[in-house]
Design a protein around this motif. Structure first.
Motif, PDB file in Angstrom:
ATOM      1  N   SER A 171       0.851  -1.187   0.000  1.00 38.67           N
ATOM      2  CA  SER A 171       0.000   0.000   0.000  1.00 38.67           C
ATOM      3  C   SER A 171       0.887   1.238   0.000  1.00 38.67           C
ATOM      4  CB  SER A 171      -0.925   0.011   1.219  1.00 38.67           C
ATOM      5  OG  SER A 171      -0.176   0.018   2.414  1.00 38.67           O
ATOM      6  N   GLY A 172       0.270   2.380  -0.347  1.00 34.68           N
ATOM      7  CA  GLY A 172       0.991   3.643  -0.249  1.00 34.68           C
ATOM      8  C   GLY A 172       1.432   4.244  -1.559  1.00 34.68           C
ATOM      9  N   GLY A 173       1.178   3.590  -2.674  1.00 36.46           N
ATOM     10  CA  GLY A 173       1.563   4.166  -3.946  1.00 36.46           C
ATOM     11  C   GLY A 173       0.673   5.332  -4.313  1.00 36.46           C
ATOM     12  N   GLY A 174       1.004   5.997  -5.418  1.00 33.28           N
ATOM     13  CA  GLY A 174       0.205   7.118  -5.881  1.00 33.28           C
ATOM     14  C   GLY A 174       0.999   8.006  -6.803  1.00 33.28           C
ATOM     15  N   SER A 175       0.465   9.192  -7.038  1.00 35.79           N
ATOM     16  CA  SER A 175       1.116  10.169  -7.898  1.00 35.79           C
ATOM     17  C   SER A 175       1.578  11.347  -7.059  1.00 35.79           C
ATOM     18  CB  SER A 175       0.137  10.646  -8.979  1.00 35.79           C
ATOM     19  OG  SER A 175       0.761  11.564  -9.838  1.00 35.79           O
ATOM     20  N   VAL A 176       2.802  11.787  -7.307  1.00 33.48           N
ATOM     21  CA  VAL A 176       3.365  12.888  -6.529  1.00 33.48           C
ATOM     22  C   VAL A 176       4.244  13.723  -7.451  1.00 33.48           C
ATOM     23  CG1 VAL A 176       5.350  11.515  -5.777  1.00 33.48           C
ATOM     24  CG2 VAL A 176       4.593  13.454  -4.394  1.00 33.48           C
ATOM     25  N   SER A 193      12.482  13.118  -2.281  1.00 35.57           N
ATOM     26  CA  SER A 193      13.085  13.747  -3.471  1.00 35.57           C
ATOM     27  C   SER A 193      12.811  12.932  -4.727  1.00 35.57           C
ATOM     28  CB  SER A 193      14.602  13.897  -3.263  1.00 35.57           C
ATOM     29  OG  SER A 193      14.883  14.644  -2.106  1.00 35.57           O
ATOM     30  N   LEU A 194      11.560  12.585  -4.907  1.00 38.19           N
ATOM     31  CA  LEU A 194      11.186  11.718  -6.028  1.00 38.19           C
ATOM     32  C   LEU A 194      11.412  12.414  -7.366  1.00 38.19           C
ATOM     33  CD1 LEU A 194       8.106  10.053  -4.414  1.00 38.19           C
ATOM     34  CD2 LEU A 194       9.994   8.817  -5.469  1.00 38.19           C
ATOM     35  N   LYS A 195      11.805  11.604  -8.345  1.00 39.70           N
ATOM     36  CA  LYS A 195      12.100  12.087  -9.687  1.00 39.70           C
ATOM     37  C   LYS A 195      11.208  11.362 -10.687  1.00 39.70           C
ATOM     38  CE  LYS A 195      17.014  12.396  -8.430  1.00 39.70           C
ATOM     39  NZ  LYS A 195      18.387  11.952  -8.794  1.00 39.70           N
ATOM     40  N   PRO A 196      11.023  11.934 -11.868  1.00 44.81           N
ATOM     41  CA  PRO A 196      10.214  11.237 -12.885  1.00 44.81           C
ATOM     42  C   PRO A 196      10.740   9.826 -13.195  1.00 44.81           C
ATOM     43  CG  PRO A 196      10.507  13.518 -13.501  1.00 44.81           C
ATOM     44  CD  PRO A 196      11.362  13.298 -12.282  1.00 44.81           C
ATOM     45  N   GLU A 197      12.046   9.652 -13.140  1.00 45.08           N
ATOM     46  CA  GLU A 197      12.605   8.324 -13.430  1.00 45.08           C
ATOM     47  C   GLU A 197      12.329   7.300 -12.341  1.00 45.08           C
ATOM     48  OE1 GLU A 197      14.191  11.282 -13.501  1.00 45.08           O
ATOM     49  OE2 GLU A 197      16.285  11.097 -12.783  1.00 45.08           O
ATOM     50  N   ASP A 198      11.729   7.708 -11.232  1.00 42.54           N
ATOM     51  CA  ASP A 198      11.293   6.771 -10.203  1.00 42.54           C
ATOM     52  C   ASP A 198       9.924   6.170 -10.516  1.00 42.54           C
ATOM     53  OD1 ASP A 198      12.670   9.029  -7.794  1.00 42.54           O
ATOM     54  OD2 ASP A 198      13.564   7.141  -8.469  1.00 42.54           O
ATOM     55  N   THR A 199       9.284   6.667 -11.567  1.00 44.80           N
ATOM     56  CA  THR A 199       7.973   6.146 -11.951  1.00 44.80           C
ATOM     57  C   THR A 199       8.080   4.677 -12.326  1.00 44.80           C
ATOM     58  OG1 THR A 199       7.168   8.293 -12.720  1.00 44.80           O
ATOM     59  CG2 THR A 199       6.120   6.322 -13.639  1.00 44.80           C
ATOM     60  N   ALA A 200       7.275   3.848 -11.669  1.00 44.60           N
ATOM     61  CA  ALA A 200       7.320   2.406 -11.885  1.00 44.60           C
ATOM     62  C   ALA A 200       6.251   1.740 -11.018  1.00 44.60           C
ATOM     63  CB  ALA A 200       8.695   1.849 -11.518  1.00 44.60           C
ATOM     64  N   VAL A 201       6.069   0.455 -11.263  1.00 44.24           N
ATOM     65  CA  VAL A 201       5.316  -0.374 -10.328  1.00 44.24           C
ATOM     66  C   VAL A 201       6.319  -0.936  -9.316  1.00 44.24           C
ATOM     67  CG1 VAL A 201       3.858  -2.390 -10.013  1.00 44.24           C
ATOM     68  CG2 VAL A 201       3.592  -0.969 -12.060  1.00 44.24           C
ATOM     69  N   TYR A 202       6.036  -0.728  -8.055  1.00 44.65           N
ATOM     70  CA  TYR A 202       6.923  -1.168  -6.982  1.00 44.65           C
ATOM     71  C   TYR A 202       6.382  -2.461  -6.366  1.00 44.65           C
ATOM     72  CZ  TYR A 202       9.631   3.100  -7.223  1.00 44.65           C
ATOM     73  OH  TYR A 202      10.463   4.115  -7.651  1.00 44.65           O
ATOM     74  N   ASP A 242      10.528 -17.611  -1.672  1.00 49.47           N
ATOM     75  CA  ASP A 242      10.419 -16.191  -1.993  1.00 49.47           C
ATOM     76  C   ASP A 242       8.994 -15.865  -2.405  1.00 49.47           C
ATOM     77  OD1 ASP A 242      13.666 -16.371  -3.524  1.00 49.47           O
ATOM     78  OD2 ASP A 242      13.135 -15.654  -1.522  1.00 49.47           O
ATOM     79  N   TYR A 243       8.483 -14.792  -1.860  1.00 49.52           N
ATOM     80  CA  TYR A 243       7.122 -14.370  -2.138  1.00 49.52           C
ATOM     81  C   TYR A 243       7.113 -12.922  -2.623  1.00 49.52           C
ATOM     82  CZ  TYR A 243       5.944 -18.587   0.429  1.00 49.52           C
ATOM     83  OH  TYR A 243       5.849 -19.884   0.840  1.00 49.52           O
ATOM     84  N   TRP A 244       6.098 -12.598  -3.438  1.00 48.42           N
ATOM     85  CA  TRP A 244       5.985 -11.272  -4.027  1.00 48.42           C
ATOM     86  C   TRP A 244       4.607 -10.693  -3.769  1.00 48.42           C
ATOM     87  CZ3 TRP A 244       9.996  -8.811  -6.526  1.00 48.42           C
ATOM     88  CH2 TRP A 244      11.119  -9.587  -6.812  1.00 48.42           C
ATOM     89  N   GLY A 245       4.557  -9.377  -3.626  1.00 50.60           N
ATOM     90  CA  GLY A 245       3.291  -8.680  -3.575  1.00 50.60           C
ATOM     91  C   GLY A 245       2.766  -8.433  -4.975  1.00 50.60           C
ATOM     92  N   GLN A 246       1.589  -7.809  -5.037  1.00 44.48           N
ATOM     93  CA  GLN A 246       0.924  -7.604  -6.331  1.00 44.48           C
ATOM     94  C   GLN A 246       1.429  -6.351  -7.034  1.00 44.48           C
ATOM     95  OE1 GLN A 246      -0.292  -6.742  -3.434  1.00 44.48           O
ATOM     96  NE2 GLN A 246      -1.212  -4.708  -3.699  1.00 44.48           N
ATOM     97  N   GLY A 247       2.138  -5.512  -6.326  1.00 45.88           N
ATOM     98  CA  GLY A 247       2.679  -4.287  -6.912  1.00 45.88           C
ATOM     99  C   GLY A 247       1.806  -3.082  -6.641  1.00 45.88           C
ATOM    100  N   THR A 248       2.452  -1.936  -6.529  1.00 47.02           N
ATOM    101  CA  THR A 248       1.740  -0.676  -6.344  1.00 47.02           C
ATOM    102  C   THR A 248       2.385   0.380  -7.234  1.00 47.02           C
ATOM    103  OG1 THR A 248       0.930   0.926  -4.697  1.00 47.02           O
ATOM    104  CG2 THR A 248       3.141   0.050  -4.344  1.00 47.02           C
ATOM    105  N   GLN A 249       1.557   1.149  -7.912  1.00 48.28           N
ATOM    106  CA  GLN A 249       2.043   2.129  -8.894  1.00 48.28           C
ATOM    107  C   GLN A 249       2.529   3.402  -8.208  1.00 48.28           C
ATOM    108  OE1 GLN A 249       2.167   1.921 -12.466  1.00 48.28           O
ATOM    109  NE2 GLN A 249       3.344   3.809 -12.219  1.00 48.28           N
ATOM    110  N   VAL A 250       3.704   3.845  -8.595  1.00 46.05           N
ATOM    111  CA  VAL A 250       4.232   5.147  -8.185  1.00 46.05           C
ATOM    112  C   VAL A 250       4.469   5.963  -9.452  1.00 46.05           C
ATOM    113  CG1 VAL A 250       6.192   6.371  -7.162  1.00 46.05           C
ATOM    114  CG2 VAL A 250       5.288   4.299  -6.071  1.00 46.05           C
TER     115      VAL A 250
END
Length: 123
Positions: free
Chosen positions: A7-12, A84-93, A111-119
């Motif tokens: 959780s916690g992704g979004g647009s900034v 200090s987020l930059k445009p190049e940090d845009t991704a699914v985390y 090893d386990y993975w989450g579903q991803g959150t968009q930043v």
């Protein structure tokens, strides 16, 4: 069923901050390494940061000094504070965890993975 939920992704805006969280649940005996990875459109998934169960951390060069990984072992949760987020940090985390889990008759490590959150950091 062991799960990782992010959780916690979004647009900034550039220069802004976001905090990602990832909580593990299920038949957990011990969580070893936890980490964050990201995948931008058209690119391969890459390591962002990892943290061991002894709180030893490792960061990609591109995020050093801007991102901080931490964990709350009592809550089986890992965090990623991104400043200090930059445009190049845009991704699914994606959150990842190496977990020793309990089955009916034995232990299992995997090893386990989450579903991803968009930043998104617009340019």
């Amino acid at each position: 069923q062991l799960q990782l939920v992010e959780s916690g992704g979004g647009s900034v805006q550039p220069g802004g901050s976001l905090r990602l969280s990832c909580a593990a649940s299920g038949s957990i005996f011990r969580i070893n390494l936890m980490g964050w990875y990201r995948q931008a459109p058209g690119k391969q998934r890459e390591l962002v940061a990892t943290i061991s169960n002894a709180d030893s951390t490792n960061y990609a060069d591109s995020v050093k000094g801007r991102f901080t990984i931490s964990r709350d072992s009592a809550k089986n949760t890992v965090y990623l504070q991104m400043n200090s987020l930059k445009p190049e940090d845009t991704a699914v985390y994606f959150c990842s965890a190496n977990v020793k889990s309990i089955t009916t008759y034995t232990y299992k490590t995997g090893d386990y993975w989450g579903q991803g959150t968009q930043v998104t950091v617009p340019s």
